[in-house]
Write an enzyme that holds these catalytic residues in place. Structure first.
Site, PDB file in Angstrom:
ATOM      1  N   LYS A  69       0.861  -1.191   0.000  1.00  0.00           N
ATOM      2  CA  LYS A  69       0.000   0.000   0.000  1.00  0.00           C
ATOM      3  C   LYS A  69       0.894   1.236   0.000  1.00  0.00           C
ATOM      4  O   LYS A  69       1.839   1.312   0.787  1.00  0.00           O
ATOM      5  CB  LYS A  69      -0.888  -0.028   1.242  1.00  0.00           C
ATOM      6  N   ASP A 183      -6.857  -1.490   7.365  1.00  0.00           N
ATOM      7  CA  ASP A 183      -7.094  -0.072   7.078  1.00  0.00           C
ATOM      8  C   ASP A 183      -7.272   0.778   8.346  1.00  0.00           C
ATOM      9  O   ASP A 183      -8.385   1.011   8.811  1.00  0.00           O
ATOM     10  CB  ASP A 183      -8.293   0.111   6.127  1.00  0.00           C
ATOM     11  N   THR A 204     -20.437  18.800  14.413  1.00  0.00           N
ATOM     12  CA  THR A 204     -21.601  18.345  15.170  1.00  0.00           C
ATOM     13  C   THR A 204     -21.625  16.823  15.165  1.00  0.00           C
ATOM     14  O   THR A 204     -21.878  16.214  14.145  1.00  0.00           O
ATOM     15  CB  THR A 204     -22.905  18.831  14.501  1.00  0.00           C
TER      16      THR A 204
HETATM   17  P1  ADP Z   1      -7.588   2.788   1.521  1.00  0.00           P
HETATM   18  O1  ADP Z   1      -7.119   3.151   2.894  1.00  0.00           O
HETATM   19  O2  ADP Z   1      -6.873   3.521   0.440  1.00  0.00           O
HETATM   20  O3  ADP Z   1      -9.090   2.798   1.384  1.00  0.00           O
HETATM   21  P2  ADP Z   1      -7.409  -0.052   1.983  1.00  0.00           P
HETATM   22  O4  ADP Z   1      -6.368  -0.341   2.999  1.00  0.00           O
HETATM   23  O5  ADP Z   1      -8.829  -0.102   2.446  1.00  0.00           O
HETATM   24  O6  ADP Z   1      -7.091   1.311   1.265  1.00  0.00           O
HETATM   25  O7  ADP Z   1      -7.254  -1.049   0.767  1.00  0.00           O
HETATM   26  C1  ADP Z   1      -8.019  -0.923  -0.406  1.00  0.00           C
HETATM   27  C2  ADP Z   1      -8.422  -2.293  -0.901  1.00  0.00           C
HETATM   28  O8  ADP Z   1      -7.235  -3.046  -1.209  1.00  0.00           O
HETATM   29  C3  ADP Z   1      -9.170  -3.135   0.123  1.00  0.00           C
HETATM   30  O9  ADP Z   1     -10.551  -2.896   0.086  1.00  0.00           O
HETATM   31  C4  ADP Z   1      -8.805  -4.545  -0.300  1.00  0.00           C
HETATM   32  O10 ADP Z   1      -9.656  -4.980  -1.349  1.00  0.00           O
HETATM   33  C5  ADP Z   1      -7.394  -4.392  -0.849  1.00  0.00           C
HETATM   34  N1  ADP Z   1      -6.404  -4.718   0.188  1.00  0.00           N
HETATM   35  C6  ADP Z   1      -6.009  -3.922   1.214  1.00  0.00           C
HETATM   36  N2  ADP Z   1      -5.120  -4.518   1.984  1.00  0.00           N
HETATM   37  C7  ADP Z   1      -4.918  -5.740   1.446  1.00  0.00           C
HETATM   38  C8  ADP Z   1      -4.092  -6.866   1.804  1.00  0.00           C
HETATM   39  N3  ADP Z   1      -3.302  -6.822   2.871  1.00  0.00           N
HETATM   40  N4  ADP Z   1      -4.142  -7.963   1.012  1.00  0.00           N
HETATM   41  C9  ADP Z   1      -4.958  -8.000  -0.064  1.00  0.00           C
HETATM   42  N5  ADP Z   1      -5.758  -6.993  -0.447  1.00  0.00           N
HETATM   43  C10 ADP Z   1      -5.743  -5.868   0.294  1.00  0.00           C
END
Ligand code: ADP
Length: 378
Positions: A69, A183, A204
């Site tokens: 990420k 997340d 609020t």
């Molecule tokens: P953001 O904070 O940008 O919303 P997320 O952490 O929610 O990002 O990740 C976005 C999407 O990526 C998730 O909804 C999931 O589908 C995929 N994802 C996130 N982390 C992982 C992981 N560790 N392994 C596989 N897919 C992941």
């Protein structure tokens, strides 16, 4: 492994200072050399979030696959990584293996190497079950896993504040795979004092003023509300509060949530146990002061004796399939409600700076997110 170093840094920083964690800059240590030295970055997109794509990567030495990420290096992103690292290591929280700080086209980024969750999202799996009915006992097992992650966070004085179906992922496609929470973009340390003036800020809050409850309990209580909504959907396949016109967060919807108007309609709820309904009622109390805590939830018999919950077949899979089109609306509605429940600097920013991590705002702005993972690596 780098994770050990960060964990050690964090805990020692906490014990040395005695009461408070140090600012993220002082306690976070990242690899500053290019992530590509240790990992091959794939073009395979694992998911798309508000901050861009999460892509697959492979460790050059072990050939192990991970999820990568990429976040723009901001104070908010550092807090996200810091709290996620602190929580990492629990069996129901996605673990972080490495963190890098690299620069792409002059933009500083944090690159977070996480465990690769190959099993996909919680409700996608239930939807895909076809003929084999999902049962109340299975639902209780899942809620128990979610509760154990939240109990771990709350014990560490961390409120997740963005607990929703998209952030619950399975490790593998196996039927026995663990479900894990990810997340930490809105996670908050609840034992740190708020910046001056926050409690009287223009924001609020949705249900009751945080000063009535104290921000710590208030922040944690939104995770319990989320557990209630997820539990409700698990048991019937549709959310407790939903707008009739497909409009995300219509005024009618807001009013329903605010006054806690939901029912247990027939036929879906006819065979669901009274214990399950009792727990939902306690989790979906509109007043955070009256809402059950995570400890009390873990002690509720539907959770503490989750293996003894009746194995009654539910309508969940078929309803989730029938309502596929409404799923995005449901996600938007849950997200908007969670946003309105959060009390913290992010909300002040949403109002004054328009510089938040809010999906609805981002949709409106179209673009402006951090460099996408695959682009950043180019
Ligand atoms: P953001 O904070 O940008 O919303 P997320 O952490 O929610 O990002 O990740 C976005 C999407 O990526 C998730 O909804 C999931 O589908 C995929 N994802 C996130 N982390 C992982 C992981 N560790 N392994 C596989 N897919 C992941």
């Amino acid at each position: 492994m780098f994770f050990g170093r960060i964990g050690c840094c964090l805990s020692s920083a906490k014990s040395q200072s005695g009461e408070k964690t140090k600012p993220p800059d002082e306690i976070m240590a990242f690899h500053e050399y290019p992530v590509t030295q240790d990992y091959r970055i794939s073009r395979r997109v694992l998911g798309v979030g508000i901050n861009g794509k999460v892509v697959e990567c492979e460790n050059r030495v072990t050939s192990e696959k991970y999820a990568l990420k990429v976040l723009r290096d901001t104070e908010k992103a550092r807090r996200e990584v810091e709290l996620h690292v602190m929580a990492s290591g629990h069996p129901h929280i996605v673990s972080i293996h490495d963190v890098y700080k690299n620069s792409y086209n002059g933009v500083d980024c944090l690159l977070v190497v996480m465990e690769n969750m190959k099993g996909g999202e919680l409700f996608a799996r239930i939807q895909e079950r076809g003929q084999k009915a999902f049962t109340e006992r299975e639902a209780a097992g899942i809620v128990n896993e979610i509760c154990s992650a939240v109990a771990h966070l709350h014990r560490m004085s961390i409120a997740h504040r963005d607990l929703k179906p998209e952030n619950l992922l399975y490790c593998t496609t196996s039927g026995t795979a663990a479900l894990k929470l990810t997340d930490f973009g809105f996670a908050k340390k609840t034992d740190e004092s708020e910046p001056q003036g926050l409690k009287t800020a223009c924001f609020t809050p949705y249900y009751c003023a945080p000063e009535v409850l104290g921000t710590e309990k208030y922040d944690k209580s939104c995770d319990l509300w989320s557990i209630g909504v997820i539990m409700y959907i698990l048991l019937c396949g549709y959310p407790p509060f939903y707008s009739q016109h497909g409009q995300p967060m219509s005024p009618g919807m807001k009013a329903k949530i605010k006054s806690g108007q939901y029912t247990f309609p027939s036929p879906e709820w006819d065979c669901v146990s009274e214990a399950a309904k009792d727990l939902i009622r306690k989790l979906l109390r509109t007043e955070p002061t009256e809402r059950i805590t995570i400890e009390q939830t873990m002690e509720h018999k539907w959770i503490s004796h989750y293996r003894k919950v009746p194995d009654t077949p539910l309508f969940t899979s078929s309803n989730l399939c029938d309502q596929k089109e409404q799923w995005t609306d449901m996600q938007d509605e849950m997200e908007a409600t969670l946003a309105s429940m959060r009390v913290g600097p992010e909300n002040i920013q949403i109002k004054s700076l328009g510089d938040s991590n809010n999906k609805l705002l981002a949709k409106r702005r179209k673009g402006g997110a951090s460099p996408r993972a695959d682009e950043a690596m180019d």
